[in-house]
Design a protein around this motif. Structure first.
Motif, short mmCIF file in Angstrom:
data_model
loop_
_atom_site.label_atom_id
_atom_site.label_comp_id
_atom_site.label_asym_id
_atom_site.label_seq_id
_atom_site.Cartn_x
_atom_site.Cartn_y
_atom_site.Cartn_z
N ILE A 104 77.20 30.72 76.82
CA ILE A 104 77.32 31.78 77.83
C ILE A 104 77.60 33.06 77.07
N ILE A 138 72.86 32.38 80.26
CA ILE A 138 73.22 31.01 79.95
C ILE A 138 72.07 30.44 79.15
N LYS A 198 81.51 29.73 75.16
CA LYS A 198 81.52 30.81 76.14
C LYS A 198 82.19 32.01 75.48
#
Length: 133
Positions: free
Chosen positions: A125, A98, A83
Motif C-alpha cells: 500500500i 494497492i 503499508k
C-alpha cells in the motif's frame, strides 16, 4: 483482539494464524474467502476512512486479495505485506495504490523472483502524495 492495520499489525495476525493448528487456520482461511470485508473488520481496528475504502473496493480487488491471502496461508506462507505510513492516511482520504504481486509454479517467474516459494503473495500500500510520507 483487534490490531492496527499496519505492517506490524498484519505481521502479528499472520504469526498467530500460521502457528495455530491447521483446523483453526482453515476456519480463518474460509472466513477470508467467504467474507473478506467481514474478516478485515473482525481482526483490525480501522478508521472511518479505512472502513469506507474497504466497503468501496471493487469485487475484483477483494477477490484477488482473499485468494492470495488464502493460498498463502493454506501453504503455510506469510503474505509479504507492507503499508507505507502516512500522517494523513487515517485522517483523510489520501490517494493510495494497492500493488499485488503473485508467483506460482505454473507461471514463468522473472529471474529476480526465481527463489520465491510457490504461492508467494505480496501486498503493498503506497500513498501517492509524497508530502504525507
Amino acid at each position: 483482539m483487534k490490531r492496527t492495520f499496519n505492517t506490524a499489525g498484519v505481521f502479528d495476525l499472520q504469526e498467530e494464524v500460521l502457528t495455530t493448528i491447521f483446523d483453526d487456520r482453515l476456519a480463518i482461511i474460509n472466513f477470508v474467502m467467504s467474507d473478506f470485508v467481514g474478516f478485515i473488520l473482525a481482526y483490525f481496528d480501522l478508521s472511518p476512512s479505512q472502513i469506507q475504502y474497504l466497503n468501496n473496493m471493487s469485487t475484483a480487488l477483494k477477490t484477488a486479495l482473499s485468494i492470495g491471502i488464502a493460498d498463502s496461508w493454506i501453504n503455510n506462507l506469510a503474505v509479504d505485506f507492507q503499508k507505507e505510513s502516512s500522517m494523513a492516511d487515517e485522517e483523510e482520504d489520501t490517494p493510495k495504490d494497492i500493488i499485488l504481486s503473485r508467483y506460482n509454479s505454473s507461471s514463468t517467474p522473472p529471474v529476480a523472483s526465481s527463489l520465491l516459494p510457490t504461492g508467494y503473495f505480496s501486498i503493498r500500500i503506497v500513498y501517492r502524495n509524497s508530502a504525507y510520507r
